[in-house]
Motif scaffolding. Structure first.
Motif, PDB file in Angstrom:
ATOM      1  N   ILE A   1       5.360   3.655  -3.567  1.00  0.00           N
ATOM      2  CA  ILE A   1       6.708   4.232  -3.627  1.00  0.00           C
ATOM      3  C   ILE A   1       6.944   4.918  -4.973  1.00  0.00           C
ATOM      4  O   ILE A   1       7.522   6.003  -5.039  1.00  0.00           O
ATOM      5  N   ASP A   2       6.477   4.288  -6.048  1.00  0.00           N
ATOM      6  CA  ASP A   2       6.620   4.894  -7.381  1.00  0.00           C
ATOM      7  C   ASP A   2       5.942   6.267  -7.424  1.00  0.00           C
ATOM      8  O   ASP A   2       6.495   7.230  -7.977  1.00  0.00           O
ATOM      9  N   PHE A   3       4.763   6.354  -6.830  1.00  0.00           N
ATOM     10  CA  PHE A   3       4.022   7.618  -6.803  1.00  0.00           C
ATOM     11  C   PHE A   3       4.783   8.674  -6.005  1.00  0.00           C
ATOM     12  O   PHE A   3       4.904   9.829  -6.426  1.00  0.00           O
ATOM     13  N   ILE A   4       5.325   8.276  -4.846  1.00  0.00           N
ATOM     14  CA  ILE A   4       6.087   9.206  -3.995  1.00  0.00           C
ATOM     15  C   ILE A   4       7.322   9.721  -4.734  1.00  0.00           C
ATOM     16  O   ILE A   4       7.630  10.916  -4.692  1.00  0.00           O
ATOM     17  N   CYS A   5       8.026   8.830  -5.420  1.00  0.00           N
ATOM     18  CA  CYS A   5       9.243   9.227  -6.150  1.00  0.00           C
ATOM     19  C   CYS A   5       8.936  10.266  -7.229  1.00  0.00           C
ATOM     20  O   CYS A   5       9.734  11.172  -7.476  1.00  0.00           O
ATOM     21  N   GLU A   6       7.776  10.140  -7.850  1.00  0.00           N
ATOM     22  CA  GLU A   6       7.393  11.089  -8.902  1.00  0.00           C
ATOM     23  C   GLU A   6       6.997  12.442  -8.309  1.00  0.00           C
ATOM     24  O   GLU A   6       7.198  13.483  -8.925  1.00  0.00           O
ATOM     25  N   ALA A   7       6.429  12.425  -7.097  1.00  0.00           N
ATOM     26  CA  ALA A   7       5.856  13.647  -6.522  1.00  0.00           C
ATOM     27  C   ALA A   7       6.806  14.414  -5.592  1.00  0.00           C
ATOM     28  O   ALA A   7       6.579  15.593  -5.317  1.00  0.00           O
ATOM     29  N   SER A   8       7.866  13.772  -5.096  1.00  0.00           N
ATOM     30  CA  SER A   8       8.723  14.406  -4.087  1.00  0.00           C
ATOM     31  C   SER A   8       9.556  15.545  -4.666  1.00  0.00           C
ATOM     32  O   SER A   8       9.996  15.488  -5.807  1.00  0.00           O
ATOM     33  N   GLU A   9       9.774  16.574  -3.844  1.00  0.00           N
ATOM     34  CA  GLU A   9      10.522  17.759  -4.269  1.00  0.00           C
ATOM     35  C   GLU A   9      12.023  17.510  -4.335  1.00  0.00           C
ATOM     36  O   GLU A   9      12.713  18.082  -5.172  1.00  0.00           O
ATOM     37  N   ASN A  10      12.553  16.704  -3.423  1.00  0.00           N
ATOM     38  CA  ASN A  10      13.990  16.421  -3.432  1.00  0.00           C
ATOM     39  C   ASN A  10      14.255  15.024  -2.857  1.00  0.00           C
ATOM     40  O   ASN A  10      13.376  14.443  -2.217  1.00  0.00           O
ATOM     41  N   PRO A  11      15.455  14.471  -3.069  1.00  0.00           N
ATOM     42  CA  PRO A  11      15.752  13.102  -2.647  1.00  0.00           C
ATOM     43  C   PRO A  11      15.633  12.856  -1.140  1.00  0.00           C
ATOM     44  O   PRO A  11      15.304  11.746  -0.725  1.00  0.00           O
ATOM     45  N   ILE A  12      15.912  13.863  -0.320  1.00  0.00           N
ATOM     46  CA  ILE A  12      15.824  13.688   1.132  1.00  0.00           C
ATOM     47  C   ILE A  12      14.366  13.552   1.564  1.00  0.00           C
ATOM     48  O   ILE A  12      14.005  12.624   2.308  1.00  0.00           O
ATOM     49  N   GLU A  13      13.522  14.445   1.104  1.00  0.00           N
ATOM     50  CA  GLU A  13      12.095  14.343   1.414  1.00  0.00           C
ATOM     51  C   GLU A  13      11.528  13.029   0.886  1.00  0.00           C
ATOM     52  O   GLU A  13      10.683  12.405   1.529  1.00  0.00           O
TER      53      GLU A  13
ATOM     54  N   HIS B   1       9.341  10.433   3.071  1.00  0.00           N
ATOM     55  CA  HIS B   1       7.955  10.131   2.691  1.00  0.00           C
ATOM     56  C   HIS B   1       7.768   8.630   2.444  1.00  0.00           C
ATOM     57  O   HIS B   1       6.737   8.064   2.811  1.00  0.00           O
ATOM     58  N   ILE B   2       8.774   8.008   1.840  1.00  0.00           N
ATOM     59  CA  ILE B   2       8.701   6.560   1.620  1.00  0.00           C
ATOM     60  C   ILE B   2       8.686   5.830   2.957  1.00  0.00           C
ATOM     61  O   ILE B   2       7.901   4.906   3.169  1.00  0.00           O
ATOM     62  N   LYS B   3       9.567   6.239   3.870  1.00  0.00           N
ATOM     63  CA  LYS B   3       9.623   5.596   5.185  1.00  0.00           C
ATOM     64  C   LYS B   3       8.289   5.694   5.908  1.00  0.00           C
ATOM     65  O   LYS B   3       7.766   4.724   6.456  1.00  0.00           O
ATOM     66  N   LYS B   4       7.681   6.887   5.873  1.00  0.00           N
ATOM     67  CA  LYS B   4       6.392   7.101   6.532  1.00  0.00           C
ATOM     68  C   LYS B   4       5.306   6.253   5.892  1.00  0.00           C
ATOM     69  O   LYS B   4       4.505   5.608   6.589  1.00  0.00           O
ATOM     70  N   PHE B   5       5.266   6.226   4.578  1.00  0.00           N
ATOM     71  CA  PHE B   5       4.258   5.456   3.850  1.00  0.00           C
ATOM     72  C   PHE B   5       4.359   3.968   4.189  1.00  0.00           C
ATOM     73  O   PHE B   5       3.368   3.322   4.532  1.00  0.00           O
ATOM     74  N   VAL B   6       5.583   3.428   4.116  1.00  0.00           N
ATOM     75  CA  VAL B   6       5.771   1.992   4.374  1.00  0.00           C
ATOM     76  C   VAL B   6       5.445   1.655   5.822  1.00  0.00           C
ATOM     77  O   VAL B   6       4.788   0.654   6.109  1.00  0.00           O
ATOM     78  N   SER B   7       5.891   2.503   6.744  1.00  0.00           N
ATOM     79  CA  SER B   7       5.635   2.280   8.167  1.00  0.00           C
ATOM     80  C   SER B   7       4.138   2.245   8.470  1.00  0.00           C
ATOM     81  O   SER B   7       3.648   1.371   9.181  1.00  0.00           O
ATOM     82  N   GLU B   8       3.398   3.208   7.912  1.00  0.00           N
ATOM     83  CA  GLU B   8       1.955   3.258   8.143  1.00  0.00           C
ATOM     84  C   GLU B   8       1.249   2.088   7.456  1.00  0.00           C
ATOM     85  O   GLU B   8       0.332   1.489   8.011  1.00  0.00           O
ATOM     86  N   TYR B   9       1.692   1.750   6.269  1.00  0.00           N
ATOM     87  CA  TYR B   9       1.064   0.662   5.516  1.00  0.00           C
ATOM     88  C   TYR B   9       1.243  -0.673   6.241  1.00  0.00           C
ATOM     89  O   TYR B   9       0.330  -1.501   6.283  1.00  0.00           O
ATOM     90  N   LEU B  10       2.429  -0.868   6.818  1.00  0.00           N
ATOM     91  CA  LEU B  10       2.726  -2.135   7.496  1.00  0.00           C
ATOM     92  C   LEU B  10       2.354  -2.120   8.975  1.00  0.00           C
ATOM     93  O   LEU B  10       2.630  -3.077   9.686  1.00  0.00           O
ATOM     94  N   LYS B  11       1.746  -1.020   9.420  1.00  0.00           N
ATOM     95  CA  LYS B  11       1.331  -0.887  10.832  1.00  0.00           C
ATOM     96  C   LYS B  11       2.514  -1.149  11.768  1.00  0.00           C
ATOM     97  O   LYS B  11       2.429  -1.890  12.742  1.00  0.00           O
ATOM     98  N   ASP B  12       3.648  -0.520  11.442  1.00  0.00           N
ATOM     99  CA  ASP B  12       4.904  -0.779  12.160  1.00  0.00           C
ATOM    100  C   ASP B  12       4.887  -0.383  13.627  1.00  0.00           C
ATOM    101  O   ASP B  12       5.706  -0.863  14.409  1.00  0.00           O
TER     102      ASP B  12
END
Length: 201
Positions: free
Chosen positions: A63-75, A79-90
């Motif tokens: 999440i820290d990496f995504i926050c540094e790399a994202s273009e705007n707060p909505i994206e 991106h965080i939602k997608k990352f967490v979902s994939e990581y947790l095999k949701d």
């Protein structure tokens, strides 16, 4: 060996569930004896707790990496939602509520750790969104951060949203869109709609 046990058990817990994976299953998958696991983790609950904390730290780093790399707060939020979902095999399970059902003490500890991290991250996201004209300036940052966390936890409750009807990763995305539409300016809604259209094509 301790790290190998932790890696394999974490993977198995996420894929198969905290309840169904036994110490025998983990030992067999690693080609070691159950006794070897118990040398490092005295009980299954101790191994579950170690796996959950390991997951938590890994997700926080991502999440820290995504926050540094994202273009705007909505994206950033998507991106965080997608990352967490994939990581947790949701798509396959709801590990958070398996944990709540079978290991409630561990769940209670981790949910407050999640809140502390998410609350700070969300406040920062909201502040950036207001400063850039994407979120409405009059929103109550503290309230919105808390209600967002509460909603994200609730939509993973398989009693409220049974997995036979709702795919966990889809419903979290629906809630995220609902959240942004409630706080966005016209410019923010334009960015949101463009992002959704681009990612649905």
């Amino acid at each position: 060996m301790k790290d190998k046990i932790l890696d394999k058990s974490t993977e198995m817990f996420l894929t198969l569930g905290f309840k169904s994976v036994t110490m025998d299953d983990i030992a067999e998958s690693l080609g070691i004896s159950k006794k070897t696991i118990y040398q490092h983790y005295k009980t299954k609950a101790a191994l579950v707790e170690a796996a959950v904390l390991y997951l938590f730290d890994s997700i926080c780093n991502g999440i820290d990496f995504i926050c540094e790399a994202s273009e705007n707060p909505i994206e950033e939020l998507f991106h965080i939602k997608k990352f967490v979902s994939e990581y947790l095999k949701d798509d396959k399970s709801s590990p958070q509520f398996q944990l709540k059902k079978y290991y409630p003490k561990i769940y209670d500890r981790i949910i407050w750790k999640q809140f502390e991290v998410m609350y700070d991250s969300l406040k920062e996201n909201l502040e950036k969104g207001i400063a850039s004209g994407i979120y409405r300036p009059e929103i109550d940052i503290d309230f919105i951060a808390r209600i967002y966390f509460s909603g994200m936890v609730s939509v993973k409750d398989t009693d409220l949203f049974p997995s036979s009807t709702y795919i966990p990763s889809v419903i979290t995305e629906k809630f995220l869109e609902y959240h942004i539409r409630a706080i966005a300016t016209e410019n923010g809604l334009k960015i949101l709609n463009e992002f959704i259209n681009e990612n649905n094509n």
